[in-house]
Design a protein around this motif. Structure first.
Motif, PDB file in Angstrom:
ATOM      1  N   GLN A 140      23.144  24.357  15.471  1.00 44.94           N
ATOM      2  CA  GLN A 140      22.592  23.006  15.649  1.00 44.94           C
ATOM      3  C   GLN A 140      21.160  23.080  16.181  1.00 44.94           C
ATOM      4  OE1 GLN A 140      25.181  20.331  17.792  1.00 44.94           O
ATOM      5  NE2 GLN A 140      26.988  21.088  16.730  1.00 44.94           N
ATOM      6  N   GLN A 141      20.929  24.024  17.110  1.00 47.69           N
ATOM      7  CA  GLN A 141      19.575  24.147  17.653  1.00 47.69           C
ATOM      8  C   GLN A 141      18.607  24.690  16.601  1.00 47.69           C
ATOM      9  OE1 GLN A 141      19.820  22.020  20.762  1.00 47.69           O
ATOM     10  NE2 GLN A 141      17.930  23.139  20.487  1.00 47.69           N
ATOM     11  N   ARG A 142      19.139  25.534  15.700  1.00 48.71           N
ATOM     12  CA  ARG A 142      18.293  26.022  14.605  1.00 48.71           C
ATOM     13  C   ARG A 142      17.862  24.855  13.720  1.00 48.71           C
ATOM     14  NH1 ARG A 142      22.032  30.441  15.067  1.00 48.71           N
ATOM     15  NH2 ARG A 142      20.907  32.393  15.328  1.00 48.71           N
ATOM     16  N   VAL A 143      18.792  23.935  13.485  1.00 48.11           N
ATOM     17  CA  VAL A 143      18.463  22.752  12.677  1.00 48.11           C
ATOM     18  C   VAL A 143      17.385  21.924  13.390  1.00 48.11           C
ATOM     19  CG1 VAL A 143      19.342  20.621  11.646  1.00 48.11           C
ATOM     20  CG2 VAL A 143      20.780  22.681  11.666  1.00 48.11           C
ATOM     21  N   ALA A 144      17.564  21.749  14.701  1.00 49.87           N
ATOM     22  CA  ALA A 144      16.583  20.968  15.473  1.00 49.87           C
ATOM     23  C   ALA A 144      15.202  21.634  15.439  1.00 49.87           C
ATOM     24  CB  ALA A 144      17.069  20.803  16.913  1.00 49.87           C
ATOM     25  N   LEU A 145      15.205  22.968  15.468  1.00 48.15           N
ATOM     26  CA  LEU A 145      13.946  23.711  15.414  1.00 48.15           C
ATOM     27  C   LEU A 145      13.270  23.507  14.053  1.00 48.15           C
ATOM     28  CD1 LEU A 145      12.147  25.673  16.988  1.00 48.15           C
ATOM     29  CD2 LEU A 145      13.550  27.553  16.118  1.00 48.15           C
ATOM     30  N   CYS A 146      14.056  23.576  12.983  1.00 53.11           N
ATOM     31  CA  CYS A 146      13.512  23.333  11.636  1.00 53.11           C
ATOM     32  C   CYS A 146      12.949  21.916  11.542  1.00 53.11           C
ATOM     33  CB  CYS A 146      14.594  23.503  10.570  1.00 53.11           C
ATOM     34  SG  CYS A 146      15.167  25.190  10.351  1.00 53.11           S
ATOM     35  N   ARG A 147      13.677  20.954  12.100  1.00 49.57           N
ATOM     36  CA  ARG A 147      13.221  19.561  12.058  1.00 49.57           C
ATOM     37  C   ARG A 147      11.888  19.421  12.795  1.00 49.57           C
ATOM     38  NH1 ARG A 147      17.128  15.779  15.148  1.00 49.57           N
ATOM     39  NH2 ARG A 147      16.136  17.004  16.775  1.00 49.57           N
ATOM     40  N   ALA A 148      11.776  20.119  13.934  1.00 51.26           N
ATOM     41  CA  ALA A 148      10.538  20.025  14.724  1.00 51.26           C
ATOM     42  C   ALA A 148       9.354  20.670  13.996  1.00 51.26           C
ATOM     43  CB  ALA A 148      10.741  20.682  16.085  1.00 51.26           C
ATOM     44  N   LEU A 149       9.664  21.640  13.109  1.00 47.40           N
ATOM     45  CA  LEU A 149       8.584  22.400  12.459  1.00 47.40           C
ATOM     46  C   LEU A 149       8.274  21.920  11.045  1.00 47.40           C
ATOM     47  CD1 LEU A 149       9.600  26.007  13.577  1.00 47.40           C
ATOM     48  CD2 LEU A 149       7.502  24.795  14.225  1.00 47.40           C
ATOM     49  N   LEU A 150       9.061  20.975  10.526  1.00 47.22           N
ATOM     50  CA  LEU A 150       8.955  20.600   9.113  1.00 47.22           C
ATOM     51  C   LEU A 150       7.547  20.160   8.712  1.00 47.22           C
ATOM     52  CD1 LEU A 150      10.708  20.232   6.511  1.00 47.22           C
ATOM     53  CD2 LEU A 150      10.655  17.799   7.040  1.00 47.22           C
ATOM     54  N   HIS A 151       6.903  19.373   9.548  1.00 50.22           N
ATOM     55  CA  HIS A 151       5.584  18.841   9.197  1.00 50.22           C
ATOM     56  C   HIS A 151       4.458  19.796   9.582  1.00 50.22           C
ATOM     57  CE1 HIS A 151       6.465  17.773  13.293  1.00 50.22           C
ATOM     58  NE2 HIS A 151       5.268  17.295  13.521  1.00 50.22           N
ATOM     59  N   GLU A 152       4.850  21.053   9.860  1.00 52.56           N
ATOM     60  CA  GLU A 152       3.876  22.097  10.195  1.00 52.56           C
ATOM     61  C   GLU A 152       2.924  21.678  11.313  1.00 52.56           C
ATOM     62  OE1 GLU A 152       2.583  24.426   6.605  1.00 52.56           O
ATOM     63  OE2 GLU A 152       3.493  22.722   5.589  1.00 52.56           O
ATOM     64  N   PRO A 153       3.506  21.259  12.446  1.00 55.83           N
ATOM     65  CA  PRO A 153       2.649  20.827  13.558  1.00 55.83           C
ATOM     66  C   PRO A 153       1.862  22.005  14.120  1.00 55.83           C
ATOM     67  CG  PRO A 153       4.898  21.111  14.324  1.00 55.83           C
ATOM     68  CD  PRO A 153       4.928  21.303  12.831  1.00 55.83           C
ATOM     69  N   PRO A 154       0.590  21.814  14.455  1.00 52.81           N
ATOM     70  CA  PRO A 154      -0.166  22.911  15.064  1.00 52.81           C
ATOM     71  C   PRO A 154       0.319  23.226  16.475  1.00 52.81           C
ATOM     72  CG  PRO A 154      -1.506  20.918  14.909  1.00 52.81           C
ATOM     73  CD  PRO A 154      -0.239  20.639  14.174  1.00 52.81           C
ATOM     74  N   VAL A 155       0.983  22.251  17.109  1.00 51.53           N
ATOM     75  CA  VAL A 155       1.476  22.454  18.469  1.00 51.53           C
ATOM     76  C   VAL A 155       2.971  22.125  18.521  1.00 51.53           C
ATOM     77  CG1 VAL A 155       1.298  21.731  20.887  1.00 51.53           C
ATOM     78  CG2 VAL A 155      -0.779  21.899  19.493  1.00 51.53           C
ATOM     79  N   LEU A 156       3.753  23.069  19.064  1.00 49.37           N
ATOM     80  CA  LEU A 156       5.193  22.871  19.213  1.00 49.37           C
ATOM     81  C   LEU A 156       5.541  22.863  20.699  1.00 49.37           C
ATOM     82  CD1 LEU A 156       8.115  22.788  18.007  1.00 49.37           C
ATOM     83  CD2 LEU A 156       8.070  25.300  18.075  1.00 49.37           C
TER      84      LEU A 156
END
Ligand code: ADP
Ligand code: ADP
Length: 228
Positions: A140-156
């Motif tokens: 589930q956390q892997r999914v959340a990580l993918c969701r956070a990175l989908l738009h290729e944010p320069p800052v996570l």
């Protein structure tokens, strides 16, 4: 300039009865591509610091800038991951990840391609249609990580993202996070309770003092040639 520039930041929460100082006089510069680990006791203002960078909390005084632009409201070009994955129970893995694209009006083809890349990157291939309750906490956390990175944010920004997971799963996810950081060049700010994790992942560790929330000390981390 810096990816994140926090200058003389103070954040106070006021109610009718009292005022809580969550952050007092914090300054911190994060260069593009750095990985900053933030540690400190509960209540010292770590979450508030990340929320202020994300534009979800307004500074009482001082400023936060991203790539030279002052943050005055919620930021689109930031990814945020929390301790709770907060997935939509009735949507499968891929659709949960693509939620980010819908919210941000991303190009559909680009979002679909990026979702598939991320799913492969974190080893969720074959689980695209699985529902959250069919997944382990780590997945589930892997999914959340993918969701956070989908738009290729320069800052996570990550607030205790793996805090609820068992030690082994945490270790696996930390290794994946390290790989993602190296492969994408994303600037990362991670709040964690684990000093070991902070040192393993970070290029720098910021220690916040108990109260009020100031950065007490910066610990540089010696980077080994290979961090695998
Ligand atoms: P940490 O993440 O280090 O545990 P927080 O940033 O969550 O610390 O909280 C710092 C302080 O600010 C705490 O005293 C907390 O109770 C207070 N605080 C955080 N958010 C709010 C809020 N929305 N309203 C009032 N007080 C808050
Ligand atoms: P906490 O004291 O654990 O921070 P909150 O009720 O403030 O509790 O927040 C619950 C979770 O939702 C936290 O992880 C917080 O960072 C996150 N959160 C709060 N506000 C927002 C928001 N506007 N957008 C996204 N996440 C948020």
């Amino acid at each position: 300039g810096a990816a994140v520039d926090i200058a003389d930041l103070s954040v106070r929460f006021r109610s009718k009865r009292s005022t809580t100082t969550a952050i007092e006089d914090v300054s911190m510069r994060v260069a593009a591509g750095e990985f900053i680990s933030i540690v400190g006791p509960s209540g010292c203002g770590k979450s508030t610091l990340l929320k202020t960078v994300a534009g979800l909390v307004r500074p009482t005084s001082g400023t936060v800038s991203l790539f030279g632009d002052e943050v005055t409201g919620p930021q689109r070009d930031i990814g945020f991951a929390f301790q709770r994955a907060a997935l939509l129970e009735w949507r499968g893995v891929r659709k949960n990840i693509l939620l980010q694209a819908e919210m941000r009006g991303m190009d559909r083809d680009r979002a679909a391609r990026r979702a598939d890349e991320l799913i492969e990157l974190v080893g969720l291939t074959g689980f695209e249609k699985a529902l959250p309750h069919e997944l382990s906490g780590g997945m589930q956390q892997r999914v959340a990580l993918c969701r956070a990175l989908l738009h290729e944010p320069p800052v996570l920004l990550m607030d205790e993202p793996f805090g609820a997971l068992d030690a082994l799963t945490r270790e696996q996810l930390n290794a994946e996070l390290n790989r993602i950081w190296r492969e994408t060049g994303t600037t990362i700010m991670l709040v964690t309770h684990s000093i070991a994790e902070a040192v393993f992942l970070g290029t720098r560790v910021e220690v916040m003092s108990p109260r009020p929330g100031r950065v007490m000390r910066t610990l540089p981390v010696e980077l080994p040639a290979e961090r695998e």
